[in-house]
Design an enzyme around this catalytic site. Sequence first.
Site, PDB file in Angstrom:
ATOM      1  CG  MET A  95      -5.250  -2.932  13.549  1.00 38.79           C
ATOM      2  SD  MET A  95      -4.196  -1.895  14.316  1.00 38.79           S
ATOM      3  CE  MET A  95      -4.271  -0.586  13.285  1.00 38.79           C
ATOM      4  CB  SER A 135      10.938 -40.927 -27.144  1.00 40.58           C
ATOM      5  OG  SER A 135       9.890 -40.245 -26.142  1.00 40.58           O
ATOM      6  N   GLY A 139      10.915 -41.952 -21.503  1.00 43.96           N
ATOM      7  CA  GLY A 139       9.818 -42.475 -20.718  1.00 43.96           C
ATOM      8  C   GLY A 139      10.056 -42.295 -19.371  1.00 43.96           C
ATOM      9  CB  CYS A 169       6.459 -39.967 -24.582  1.00 46.39           C
ATOM     10  SG  CYS A 169       7.242 -41.387 -24.332  1.00 46.39           S
ATOM     11  CE1 TYR A 190       8.803 -36.022 -28.803  1.00 44.16           C
ATOM     12  CE2 TYR A 190      10.860 -36.029 -30.125  1.00 44.16           C
ATOM     13  CZ  TYR A 190       9.724 -36.661 -29.565  1.00 44.16           C
ATOM     14  OH  TYR A 190       9.785 -38.134 -29.544  1.00 44.16           O
ATOM     15  N   GLY A 204      -6.047 -10.623   8.443  1.00 46.18           N
ATOM     16  CA  GLY A 204      -5.606 -10.811   9.785  1.00 46.18           C
ATOM     17  C   GLY A 204      -4.811  -9.695  10.282  1.00 46.18           C
ATOM     18  CE  LYS A 256      -3.905  -0.727   2.329  1.00 40.58           C
ATOM     19  NZ  LYS A 256      -4.369  -0.861   3.629  1.00 40.58           N
ATOM     20  NE  ARG A 310      -5.176   3.271   3.586  1.00 42.94           N
ATOM     21  CZ  ARG A 310      -5.202   3.726   2.406  1.00 42.94           C
ATOM     22  NH1 ARG A 310      -4.766   4.840   1.835  1.00 42.94           N
ATOM     23  NH2 ARG A 310      -5.806   3.069   1.481  1.00 42.94           N
ATOM     24  NE  ARG A 370      -5.594  -4.458  -3.927  1.00 38.84           N
ATOM     25  CZ  ARG A 370      -6.394  -4.708  -2.932  1.00 38.84           C
ATOM     26  NH1 ARG A 370      -5.601  -4.824  -1.655  1.00 38.84           N
ATOM     27  NH2 ARG A 370      -7.505  -4.780  -2.778  1.00 38.84           N
ATOM     28  CG  HIS A 429      -6.414 -48.474 -15.837  1.00 39.01           C
ATOM     29  ND1 HIS A 429      -7.939 -48.280 -16.134  1.00 39.01           N
ATOM     30  CD2 HIS A 429      -5.724 -48.785 -16.728  1.00 39.01           C
ATOM     31  CE1 HIS A 429      -7.792 -48.858 -17.278  1.00 39.01           C
ATOM     32  NE2 HIS A 429      -6.746 -48.979 -17.718  1.00 39.01           N
TER      33      HIS A 429
HETATM   34  P1  ADP Z   1      -8.088  -2.149   3.130  1.00 36.38           P
HETATM   35  O1  ADP Z   1      -6.530  -2.414   3.150  1.00 36.38           O
HETATM   36  O2  ADP Z   1      -8.907  -2.892   4.061  1.00 36.38           O
HETATM   37  O3  ADP Z   1      -8.287  -1.627   1.934  1.00 36.38           O
HETATM   38  P2  ADP Z   1      -7.411   0.994   3.573  1.00 36.38           P
HETATM   39  O4  ADP Z   1      -6.035   1.296   4.275  1.00 36.38           O
HETATM   40  O5  ADP Z   1      -7.247   0.826   2.087  1.00 36.38           O
HETATM   41  O6  ADP Z   1      -7.734  -0.736   4.002  1.00 36.38           O
HETATM   42  O7  ADP Z   1      -8.458   1.674   3.953  1.00 36.38           O
HETATM   43  C1  ADP Z   1      -9.923   1.212   4.133  1.00 36.38           C
HETATM   44  C2  ADP Z   1     -10.978   2.285   3.634  1.00 36.38           C
HETATM   45  O8  ADP Z   1     -10.589   3.481   3.890  1.00 36.38           O
HETATM   46  C3  ADP Z   1     -10.726   2.099   2.182  1.00 36.38           C
HETATM   47  O9  ADP Z   1     -12.076   2.449   1.418  1.00 36.38           O
HETATM   48  C4  ADP Z   1      -9.785   3.608   1.608  1.00 36.38           C
HETATM   49  O10 ADP Z   1      -9.982   4.086   0.523  1.00 36.38           O
HETATM   50  C5  ADP Z   1     -10.343   4.432   2.858  1.00 36.38           C
HETATM   51  N1  ADP Z   1      -9.231   5.488   3.097  1.00 36.38           N
HETATM   52  C6  ADP Z   1      -8.113   5.100   3.693  1.00 36.38           C
HETATM   53  N2  ADP Z   1      -7.419   5.985   4.115  1.00 36.38           N
HETATM   54  C7  ADP Z   1      -8.144   7.250   3.803  1.00 36.38           C
HETATM   55  C8  ADP Z   1      -8.071   8.794   3.927  1.00 36.38           C
HETATM   56  N3  ADP Z   1      -6.815   9.175   4.094  1.00 36.38           N
HETATM   57  N4  ADP Z   1      -9.034   9.353   3.511  1.00 36.38           N
HETATM   58  C9  ADP Z   1     -10.218   8.795   3.099  1.00 36.38           C
HETATM   59  N5  ADP Z   1     -10.353   7.599   2.901  1.00 36.38           N
HETATM   60  C10 ADP Z   1      -9.375   6.799   3.276  1.00 36.38           C
HETATM   61 MG    MG Z   2      -7.709  -0.615   0.502  1.00 34.36          MG
END
Ligand code: ADP
Ligand code: MG
Length: 949
Positions: free
Chosen positions: A120, A828, A830, A896, A916, A118, A40, A109, A355, A471
């Site tokens: 945060m 060939s 086998g 083959c 081949y 999993g 990200k 984020r 991404r 088989h």
């Molecule tokens: P995820 O990995 O679950 O997508 P994100 O970090 O991308 O988590 O964020 C979750 C949501 O919050 C997404 O919809 C993202 O666009 C929104 N978001 C994250 N940062 C901001 C920000 N600075 N302003 C507005 N929306 C945000």
């Molecule tokens: Mg996102």
Amino acid sequence: MARKSTGKKEKEKKKMAKKKRYCFAFEEGDGTNKKFLGGKGAGLCTMTQIGLPVPPGFVITTEANVDYIDKGKFPEGLMDEVHEFMEDLEKKTDKGFGDPSKPLLVSVRSGSAVSMPGMMDTILNLGLTDETVKGLVALTKNERFVYDAYRRFLQLFGKIGLGVKDEGFEEIFEAAKEKFNAHVDTELTTEALKDVCDRFKEYIKKETGKPFPQDPWDQLYISIDGVFGSWMGKRAVDYRRQFNITPEMALGTAVNICTMVFGNMGNDSATGVGFTRDPGTGENVLYGDYLINAQGEDVVAGIRTPRPLRELRTDMPKLYKELEKMHNTLEKHYREVQDFEFTIERGKLYMLQTRNGKMNAWALCKTSVDMVKEGLITEEEALLRIEPDMLEQFLHRRIDPDFKQEPLAVGISASPGAATGKVVFDADRAEHLGNEGEKIILTRVETKPEDIHGFFAAQGILTSRGGKTSHAAVVARGMGKPCVSGAEGLDINYELKEARVGDVVMKEGDIVTIDGTAGAVYLGTVPMLDPDLPKALNTLMEWSDKHAKIEVWANADTPDMAAKSREHGAMGIGLCRTERMFNEADRLPWMRNMILADTPEERKRWADKLMPLQREDFVEIFRSMEGLPVTIRLLDPPLHEFLPSIEELISDVNRLKDFSQTMYALEQLPGTVTVLGPELYKYVPSIETVTREFGQFKAKGLDQKLLKQKEKILRRVRVLTEYNPMLGNRGVRCGISFPEIYDMQIQSIFEAAAIALRDKIDARPEIMVPNVCTVQELVWVKPRVEKLHKEVEKRYNVKIKYKFGTMVEIARACLRAARIATEAEFFSFGTNDLTQGTFSFSREDAENKFLPIYNTEGILEHNPFEILDELGVGRLMQIAVKEGRETRPDLKIGICGEHGGQPQAIEFCHKIGLNYVSCSPMRIPIARLAAAHAAIKEKKGLAAVTRAL
Ligand code: ADP
Ligand code: MG
Ligand code: MG
């Protein structure tokens, strides 16, 4: 002296450690370094640097997370840096963190190099406190918006940062909706939202014992700590283990701090997610969803139904144009389809994430080809983008992915594709019904070579016993028919013609659906999708052939398979197994008679009967493969495989021997019935009829004749029984023991070629001798080939060009390749037999018994029958290639065995200079792409390295 230098080193180290930077502004971070900045963070940096509108922010590196885990606390200097960068954000945005007059709000984020559930979740609107809320209201004049943002923050921060149970928040929120009579969250009034905020704060205090932190720096500290800690959380650790995410792939998570922008500031604001191209079809259109007046997660959370992105064109035409521009900038930079997030705040577009987009195989093919045509990527890049095995999805019928139902039984995914048909428990009946146009699923405990006609008639094969190499599995894969093997829950009873799974009974004729791709069995019909070749596939195949060095041939035993191979682009047939031809129902009795013959003359008589049938097959195959080589292997399996089993024969003989007694008992039966009771009288006439008819049979001595026959077969089967059939009298050894068989086959090959040539069909037979261990075996066979060749040429008055070569499937043959190449014009490999021999593993025993243990104990990394053992078997192959070509530089060499269709093995075959690979018709497109991958990877220096064990 020494002490001093250590001291100096220590100092330097400290200096170095201090120099380590943990924070990078979006303007400066290296967007190509996902390991360092997380996916990200890298995306945000890149987007900022290529001029896309990203709200200002910075990344705390994964390294900071690693050091945090090492030390168990924030690494030294980290928070100072964070302060510095926050100040910088304040400058850039002209706002103040915690400043009620113009509060700066951020999102926190997480994001590692590999996306990972999993970890945060994101906290939005961080920086809101009772004080800043007031300021923000004054600033925006939009009280409702501010309290909406506050309640979101309280919930996210409470849940994620403080670990307070989410249900409590949900309950409060739902109660408020009810109380204020709101159906959706947008209907909640400002008063209602204020009320929610107060209750959220009370709830947090009740749960944590402390008031909600009103200092934004505390909030930030707690949030960063939470993100860092989540890397080692159980869910994240389990996920990494399950999906084999190694530290080389991703180590630690970054933390992205990003200035908040608001999609929930009114009807000129919105938030959305999208793809630069349709991930389902690959079409070059903006694809995605958006919501007006909403923030972040609302789009995916399903609270309100989002609208398709194309509607933004009419909703906000100017912004749609901007998104289109953004699409071009992103794709031009990344040269891959992007999956992005955006937010529109009061008519201004912001990008929040990008991404590489995950697409289905169809879209991946189309977008890859399109991007070449648009000049974004090269052909080579397009080819490398597609995993060869992915093409499998195009080639078979499959169950509609929307269909979700528990299967009746599960087994092993033995051969891909799905099929529906009537359950039939024996091959004869399958053939009979199949000929009448019924769709059949041949259902057996396990299958044998004599069931082959049932395979031809069936849509799919289902067995209750056996694995991927049974088989049933091997034959079905060869034919490209779906197969589920080893469905152990299925209790098959041949006598009753039924199969049970618990209480469910499947009778012959009941409809069943098998999914050989997933290994599942369903009762009845199931919605299915037909094989669907993407248009782009032809282009990809053309490019593949252009870049590949190694050719792709087919293993094809019948005219049908030959035609299919050609359709899929095979450059020849690398293996035509003649024994399959003898297994067809009308031929098997003759084949048996030939095997059972007491004298060479008698054997020749039966061989002569088989000859025209085999010849006809070859003519058809030559016709399909016109102009291309057809490698025909002389008979390979041990002869007893064509005969009934000893147990079956003994039981038949015993029944026949008991026949006299049975007859006597029948004659007595009407009398016995009288004793038993009057209610049975009614059966007497029918018993008498049966007795009379069987009596005639006996009088003619037919039972005795049959008994003699069966006994003879039994004797012969006993003679042919071997301790170790795979190492016994088979292949060329059998050909030398019973020369009439090979003579018949060689003659039918040449006659078929002659017939084809007379019809102006360019037939190119290549005769291949199996199981050769010494050149002397070829020295023995060759003159017979030459003699028959001459005779047929003369008789038909045509010139027949052919090649004479050998399978290389015995370790000794690899080691004696130099000599063997004096007689053989081609080799060939086998690799099935060669693997068995090299390891001294019998395949079935290995796979059913000890190989799984070897794999879990780490003694062998793979099943060598699935993944070619490059270090051992591959080494023998290398020796054979090198020494064979020393004798005969133009020696043509192929493979083959089943490995011939596997991308990894194809890469290896390419590397050691094979001409081949030959594989089953359905795998040809996969192999063609894999062949291209091998050549391109070699050219680019990307070739895989073999790990030593
Ligand atoms: P995820 O990995 O679950 O997508 P994100 O970090 O991308 O988590 O964020 C979750 C949501 O919050 C997404 O919809 C993202 O666009 C929104 N978001 C994250 N940062 C901001 C920000 N600075 N302003 C507005 N929306 C945000
Ligand atoms: Mg996102
Ligand atoms: Mg073999």
